[in-house]
Enzyme design. Structure first.
Site, PDB file in Angstrom:
ATOM      1  N   HIS A  78       0.861  -1.184   0.000  1.00 51.07           N
ATOM      2  CA  HIS A  78       0.000   0.000   0.000  1.00 51.07           C
ATOM      3  C   HIS A  78       0.897   1.232   0.000  1.00 51.07           C
ATOM      4  O   HIS A  78       1.603   1.499   0.965  1.00 51.07           O
ATOM      5  CB  HIS A  78      -0.919   0.009   1.225  1.00 51.07           C
ATOM      6  CG  HIS A  78      -1.896  -1.118   1.238  1.00 51.07           C
ATOM      7  ND1 HIS A  78      -3.101  -1.056   0.564  1.00 51.07           N
ATOM      8  CD2 HIS A  78      -1.847  -2.343   1.804  1.00 51.07           C
ATOM      9  CE1 HIS A  78      -3.762  -2.207   0.740  1.00 51.07           C
ATOM     10  NE2 HIS A  78      -3.013  -3.004   1.481  1.00 51.07           N
ATOM     11  N   ARG A  93      -0.390   4.293  -0.763  1.00 47.87           N
ATOM     12  CA  ARG A  93      -1.275   5.355  -0.239  1.00 47.87           C
ATOM     13  C   ARG A  93      -1.464   6.564  -1.152  1.00 47.87           C
ATOM     14  O   ARG A  93      -2.330   7.388  -0.893  1.00 47.87           O
ATOM     15  CB  ARG A  93      -0.811   5.856   1.132  1.00 47.87           C
ATOM     16  CG  ARG A  93      -0.699   4.779   2.188  1.00 47.87           C
ATOM     17  CD  ARG A  93      -2.061   4.185   2.520  1.00 47.87           C
ATOM     18  NE  ARG A  93      -1.982   3.286   3.669  1.00 47.87           N
ATOM     19  CZ  ARG A  93      -2.704   2.183   3.803  1.00 47.87           C
ATOM     20  NH1 ARG A  93      -3.575   1.840   2.865  1.00 47.87           N
ATOM     21  NH2 ARG A  93      -2.594   1.415   4.857  1.00 47.87           N
ATOM     22  N   ASN A 115      -6.531   0.578  -3.201  1.00 44.37           N
ATOM     23  CA  ASN A 115      -7.430   1.296  -2.286  1.00 44.37           C
ATOM     24  C   ASN A 115      -6.898   2.680  -1.924  1.00 44.37           C
ATOM     25  O   ASN A 115      -6.717   3.017  -0.765  1.00 44.37           O
ATOM     26  CB  ASN A 115      -7.710   0.467  -1.033  1.00 44.37           C
ATOM     27  CG  ASN A 115      -6.468   0.177  -0.211  1.00 44.37           C
ATOM     28  OD1 ASN A 115      -5.351   0.249  -0.724  1.00 44.37           O
ATOM     29  ND2 ASN A 115      -6.652  -0.139   1.051  1.00 44.37           N
ATOM     30  N   ASP A 154      -8.521  -5.229  -2.518  1.00 41.19           N
ATOM     31  CA  ASP A 154      -7.915  -5.488  -1.212  1.00 41.19           C
ATOM     32  C   ASP A 154      -8.270  -4.432  -0.173  1.00 41.19           C
ATOM     33  O   ASP A 154      -8.272  -3.236  -0.440  1.00 41.19           O
ATOM     34  CB  ASP A 154      -6.403  -5.563  -1.320  1.00 41.19           C
ATOM     35  CG  ASP A 154      -5.787  -5.821   0.051  1.00 41.19           C
ATOM     36  OD1 ASP A 154      -6.040  -6.886   0.605  1.00 41.19           O
ATOM     37  OD2 ASP A 154      -5.101  -4.918   0.573  1.00 41.19           O
ATOM     38  N   HIS A 188      -9.073 -10.510  -1.248  1.00 41.00           N
ATOM     39  CA  HIS A 188      -8.987 -10.304   0.204  1.00 41.00           C
ATOM     40  C   HIS A 188     -10.133 -11.108   0.800  1.00 41.00           C
ATOM     41  O   HIS A 188     -11.287 -10.682   0.762  1.00 41.00           O
ATOM     42  CB  HIS A 188      -9.110  -8.805   0.501  1.00 41.00           C
ATOM     43  CG  HIS A 188      -9.225  -8.452   1.956  1.00 41.00           C
ATOM     44  ND1 HIS A 188      -8.271  -7.735   2.620  1.00 41.00           N
ATOM     45  CD2 HIS A 188     -10.188  -8.712   2.873  1.00 41.00           C
ATOM     46  CE1 HIS A 188      -8.639  -7.568   3.892  1.00 41.00           C
ATOM     47  NE2 HIS A 188      -9.802  -8.148   4.057  1.00 41.00           N
ATOM     48  N   ASP A 203       2.007  -6.899   2.484  1.00 41.66           N
ATOM     49  CA  ASP A 203       0.842  -6.115   2.929  1.00 41.66           C
ATOM     50  C   ASP A 203       1.307  -4.869   3.687  1.00 41.66           C
ATOM     51  O   ASP A 203       0.697  -4.474   4.693  1.00 41.66           O
ATOM     52  CB  ASP A 203      -0.125  -6.949   3.771  1.00 41.66           C
ATOM     53  CG  ASP A 203      -1.513  -6.299   3.869  1.00 41.66           C
ATOM     54  OD1 ASP A 203      -1.742  -5.243   3.234  1.00 41.66           O
ATOM     55  OD2 ASP A 203      -2.370  -6.856   4.588  1.00 41.66           O
TER      56      ASP A 203
END
Lengths: 466, 346
Positions: free
Chosen positions: A84, A86, A116, A176, A203, A329
């Protein structure tokens, strides 16, 4: 014993993005002396023009940067299927650039940036934006993951084909953070990505069974009064998905497997010929739900930390290949999202800079994997699953020079403030871990030297394509 | 004692000591002048993130009768919604010089965070944290049980005793009950035998590891399946739980698990009826049971003040601990300090 000659090391890094585009065309050759590829016999490696130009003993090369790698192990550059970054949207937690620094320092040469973000990476425009930011930073190959459904809402397929056809050439699709819980939507996604050799990374979390869930449901959650996240909520979705994947003959990838039951289901599906691959995170390989008794939210992750029996099962599954890869992750959060009570805290731990050390501790030092096995699970297989060309290749003449040099004898203490990620949340804080990344090379160019980001590494790759 | 976060923080001797001091405190409350000078100049903050008038006034009365200065701080929301974060609230209270923080919070573990994250130096008392624990409620229940079952209802007669061999039935919504968790731990420590009775949906997965017995059948338990019960404690059941399918209807729950007139008649003569309040009359307990001579429900409230006086006294007055030494709580110190100093330079 380890170190580089003929260069100033350990100096700061140019942090701006102002490096002139186009100056990365010619990279100085690098001569790595006395390294042990995959832990085997020592050899020299000459890296030039982006590839491993030559291997052998006693090499010399005029003008080359010489890296004395006596005692170091060379692995193909690590590939993370689950990161991630971000950006866009939560630049207070991490950016493509800060995450790329963390990745390079952790020995990675390619990472998959999860979808995400805000806006969600569910269109060709957003995935190309992320891909371009990755290219501009130039420390690792940033491979955007596309969302399966519009806005991660689980209602309507995102334009998977447009993302696949974009400059980012997306091949991994995932909602996810959220589960594609609608069985028909999951079936259609698995079918649709076959048109461009894609994979759906699920997920696995049955949403109704995990409403407001806080930790693994079992004896400890009963005592602590925290809402339980039952193993069955993960296993039920995996069982459903492997049946669907088998029915439509498509490639399902299972994110962050955390339970012994999930391992059993995946083992069964593989034995039936289902095209299923699976990942496990470093924290699920090392930590158990006992950590939650401290109520310290650094241990709040999703899926939650499980029992010692589950940890033993995922280690064994990683060793025997039932679980194909380690994926971090890596989930950075700003301090205020963890510096609070457990229920209010965000879930996730950072992982890029600790992954290889954790894997050395739990898999190599226990004898479950040798270094070739580590390379397989942290580079070769993830590159294959993500369809990342040029990564996860053998360390041999003519192959792309994407490499990491690790000192397996080193020991270091994890200090959250000393990590490059902007995320303040590492579940490994205060732990002493084995193994240290000494150098990382992306297409022959050092991104990390002497355990520090290489001088001028950021942005130097702008003109290169991959 | 430094903090009181969990009933598990107390060993047998410490728990008995709290009950003994509470007997002394209760005795002082029979005097014309109820106020003691013990905690003069000390500051006790009641930090309530959740509405609970009865618990707050109980702590407030306890602190005031020990002459402490009392600050009531009622906060709303949590750090994810509107409002100030737990951390900033704690730092504010620390700056005001709180010697003890009595905290009620909807999140399990919030008192642990207050005690271990380095936000405050004061003693932390858990006044109920979500579905986790409520240790002073367990202490007041133990106090009530000891007076009735060991001391023959004579104040002070049971001093020094524990609850060895007493059989306590706790019936109701165990899953969501902090009272049940703390009582199981404390009553076990004191030597009592606890039987939890609830429909399977309202017992947590993992309850089999608790130091107690469990049953789904209240009639069988009251008939003596685990021995003759000495006390029956009914837990509050929220009617709304039927919406989440924990039971089909309030009527069915009441029929199967309520302490109705028929079940009240099954109890041995000496058995007492308890309830931590607030009650749902007609659901988990009938008016006949709540108002019967066996009922200790009102007495539990006044015992609560004495027990909380004892807890505050032991936490704040010169550390007069038994030979076993200070309570060491299980929490680990939070490590976020270093992280907050991180350089965010681009």
């Amino acid at each position: 014993m380890t170190g580089t000659h003929d260069t100033s090391t350990g100096t700061g890094v140019r942090t701006g993005r102002g490096t002139t585009p186009g100056d990365g065309g010619s990279t100085r050759p690098v001569l790595v002396r006395g390294v042990r590829p995959l832990g085997g016999d020592a050899t020299d490696l000459l890296l030039a023009d982006g590839i491993v130009a030559e291997t052998g003993r006693g090499m010399t090369a005029d003008g080359a940067l010489v890296v004395d790698a006596d005692g170091l192990v060379a692995l193909p550059g690590l590939v993370d299927l689950h990161t991630h970054l971000r950006e866009p949207g939560r630049e207070d937690a991490e950016t493509v650039e800060s995450g790329s620094r963390a990745a390079a320092l952790g020995g990675f040469t390619a990472v998959h940036a999860m979808a995400n973000t805000d806006p969600v990476a569910d269109t060709a425009g957003v995935v190309e934006q992320v891909w371009r930011m990755g290219r501009r930073t130039g420390l690792v190959d940033v491979r955007p993951v596309g969302a399966v459904t519009v806005g991660l809402r689980g209602e309507q397929l995102a334009e998977l084909g447009a993302m696949a056809d974009s400059a980012a050439a997306v091949r991994v699709f995932s909602d996810d953070g959220l589960c594609v819980s609608d069985a028909v939507l999951m079936r259609r996604a698995l079918e649709y990505v076959k048109a461009f050799d894609g994979v759906v990374a699920q997920h696995s979390q049955e949403p109704r069974l995990t409403e407001a869930a806080q930790m693994h449901e079992g004896e400890l959650s009963a005592v602590l009064g925290l809402r339980g996240w039952p193993a069955a909520a993960e296993e039920a979705i995996i069982a459903r998905d492997v049946l669907i994947a088998g029915h439509v003959d498509s490639h399902l990838h299972v994110c962050h497997v955390s339970t012994a039951g999930s391992v059993e289901i995946i083992r069964w599906a593989k034995s039936r010929g289902v095209r299923v691959t699976a990942e496990v995170t470093p924290h699920h390989l090392l930590l158990t739900h006992e950590e939650v008794a401290s109520f310290d939210p650094v241990f709040k992750v999703n899926p939650p930390l499980r029992t010692p029996e589950d940890v033993a099962a995922v280690r064994e599954a990683l060793a025997d290949g039932t679980i194909d890869v380690v994926a971090t992750d890596h989930a950075p959060h700003p301090a205020e999202d963890k510096d609070c009570e457990w229920d209010a805290a965000a879930a996730g731990t950072t992982g890029l800079e600790t992954a290889l050390s954790v894997v050395q501790q739990v898999m190599v030092e226990t004898g479950l994997l040798d270094w070739a096995g580590v390379a397989e699970r942290m580079s070769v297989r993830p590159a294959g699953i993500g369809r990342v060309a040029g990564h996860g290749r053998p360390i041999a003449a003519g192959e792309p020079a994407n490499l990491v040099l690790v000192d397996p004898a080193a020991r270091w203490r994890v200090d959250p403030g000393a990590l490059a990620t902007w995320g303040c949340n590492t579940a490994f804080q205060g732990s002493t871990l084995p193994g240290r990344v000494v150098a990382t090379f992306l297409r022959g160019r050092p991104t990390v030297l002497d355990g520090e980001l290489a001088e001028d590494a950021v942005g130097a790759d702008t003109a290169r394509s991959w | 004692m430094r903090h009181l976060l969990s009933a598990a923080d107390l060993g047998r001797d410490q728990a008995v000591q709290v009950l003994d001091v509470a007997e002394q405190m209760a005795a002082t409350q029979q005097r014309e002048i109820k106020k003691l000078p013990t905690l003069r100049g000390r500051t006790v903050v009641n930090l309530f993130f959740e509405d609970s008038t009865r618990t707050r006034i109980s702590f407030e009365a306890a602190a005031k009768r020990l002459s402490a200065d009392v600050i009531n701080f009622t906060a709303r929301g949590s750090s994810v919604s509107k409002g100030e974060s737990l951390k900033d609230t704690a730092l504010t209270l620390e700056a005001m010089g709180a010697d003890a923080v009595v905290v009620r919070h909807h999140a399990p573990g919030a008192p642990h965070r207050l005690a271990t994250a380095g936000w405050t130096r004061g003693s932390v008392v858990n006044a109920g944290d979500g579905t986790h624990e409520h240790p002073t409620q367990a202490l007041l229940d133990a106090f009530t049980l000891r007076r009735h079952l060991v001391g023959g209802t004579v104040p002070g007669a049971a001093t020094g005793a524990d609850l060895a061999g007493q059989r306590v039935v706790i019936a109701g919504d165990v899953l969501h009950s902090r009272v049940a968790r703390s009582n199981v731990l404390l009553l076990h420590t004191l030597g009592a035998h606890v039987v939890l009775v609830a429909p399977p949906t309202l017992l947590p997965v993992g309850v089999e590891a608790w130091p107690c017995a469990t049953s789904y059948d209240l009639d069988a338990v009251l008939e003596g399946a685990f021995g003759e019960p000495d006390a029956v404690m009914m837990l509050r059941v929220q009617r709304e739980r039927q919406n989440a399918a924990f039971f089909p209807s309030a009527r069915e729950y009441s029929r199967r698990y309520g302490l109705d007139v028929r079940r009240l008649g099954m109890l041995p003569r000496h058995t007492i009826v308890m309830h931590p309040g607030p009650m749902n009359r007609g659901l988990e307990i009938s008016a006949a049971a709540a108002d019967s001579a066996r009922s200790t429900i009102v007495e539990q409230v006044s015992n609560g003040v004495a027990v909380r006086m004892a807890v505050l006294y032991l936490l704040l007055s010169g550390r007069k601990d038994p030979a076993t030494g200070p309570v060491v709580t299980g929490g680990r110190t939070g490590g976020a300090d270093g992280a907050t100093r991180k350089d965010r330079r681009r």
